[in-house]
Design a protein around this motif. Structure first.
Motif, PDB file in Angstrom:
ATOM      1  N   ALA A 152       0.901  -1.486   0.133  1.00 60.63           N
ATOM      2  CA  ALA A 152       0.021   0.239  -0.077  1.00 60.63           C
ATOM      3  C   ALA A 152       0.694   1.149  -0.179  1.00 60.63           C
ATOM      4  O   ALA A 152       1.849   1.422   0.314  1.00 60.63           O
ATOM      5  N   PRO A 153       0.353   2.401  -0.569  1.00 63.74           N
ATOM      6  CA  PRO A 153       0.333   3.747  -0.516  1.00 63.74           C
ATOM      7  C   PRO A 153       0.977   4.082   0.904  1.00 63.74           C
ATOM      8  O   PRO A 153      -0.034   3.454   1.868  1.00 63.74           O
ATOM      9  N   ARG A 154       2.520   5.277   0.765  1.00 68.45           N
ATOM     10  CA  ARG A 154       2.457   5.583   2.473  1.00 68.45           C
ATOM     11  C   ARG A 154       1.515   6.699   2.454  1.00 68.45           C
ATOM     12  O   ARG A 154       0.869   6.744   3.808  1.00 68.45           O
ATOM     13  N   TRP A 155       0.473   6.840   1.738  1.00 69.48           N
ATOM     14  CA  TRP A 155      -0.694   7.796   2.390  1.00 69.48           C
ATOM     15  C   TRP A 155      -1.607   6.981   3.168  1.00 69.48           C
ATOM     16  O   TRP A 155      -2.371   7.227   3.764  1.00 69.48           O
ATOM     17  N   VAL A 156      -1.702   5.957   2.150  1.00 69.42           N
ATOM     18  CA  VAL A 156      -3.171   4.973   2.767  1.00 69.42           C
ATOM     19  C   VAL A 156      -2.521   4.997   4.237  1.00 69.42           C
ATOM     20  O   VAL A 156      -3.322   4.786   5.392  1.00 69.42           O
ATOM     21  N   LYS A 157      -1.376   3.747   3.785  1.00 64.84           N
ATOM     22  CA  LYS A 157      -0.980   4.015   5.980  1.00 64.84           C
ATOM     23  C   LYS A 157      -1.054   5.291   7.157  1.00 64.84           C
ATOM     24  O   LYS A 157      -1.299   4.611   7.786  1.00 64.84           O
TER      25      LYS A 157
END
Length: 53
Positions: free
Chosen positions: A18-23
């Motif tokens: 998952a992309p960093r913004w999702v995490k």
């Protein structure tokens, strides 16, 4: 047989990371829920908070 240096071949069924913004969004949402639950269990939120009694 698999000469891939990463250890997993493309199309092996694993989802990409998952992309960093999702995490980060998930972590923030989890923190907000945790704070709400702590305040609710401590009695600092709810219908009695606005009663002024």
């Amino acid at each position: 047989m698999n000469d891939s240096p990463s250890g997993s071949a493309p199309g092996d069924g694993s989802a990409p990371a998952a992309p960093r913004w999702v995490k980060l969004s998930g972590a923030v949402a989890l923190a907000v829920v945790a704070v709400f639950l702590v305040l609710h269990l401590a009695g600092s939120t709810g219908p009695g908070m606005h009663g002024g009694h």
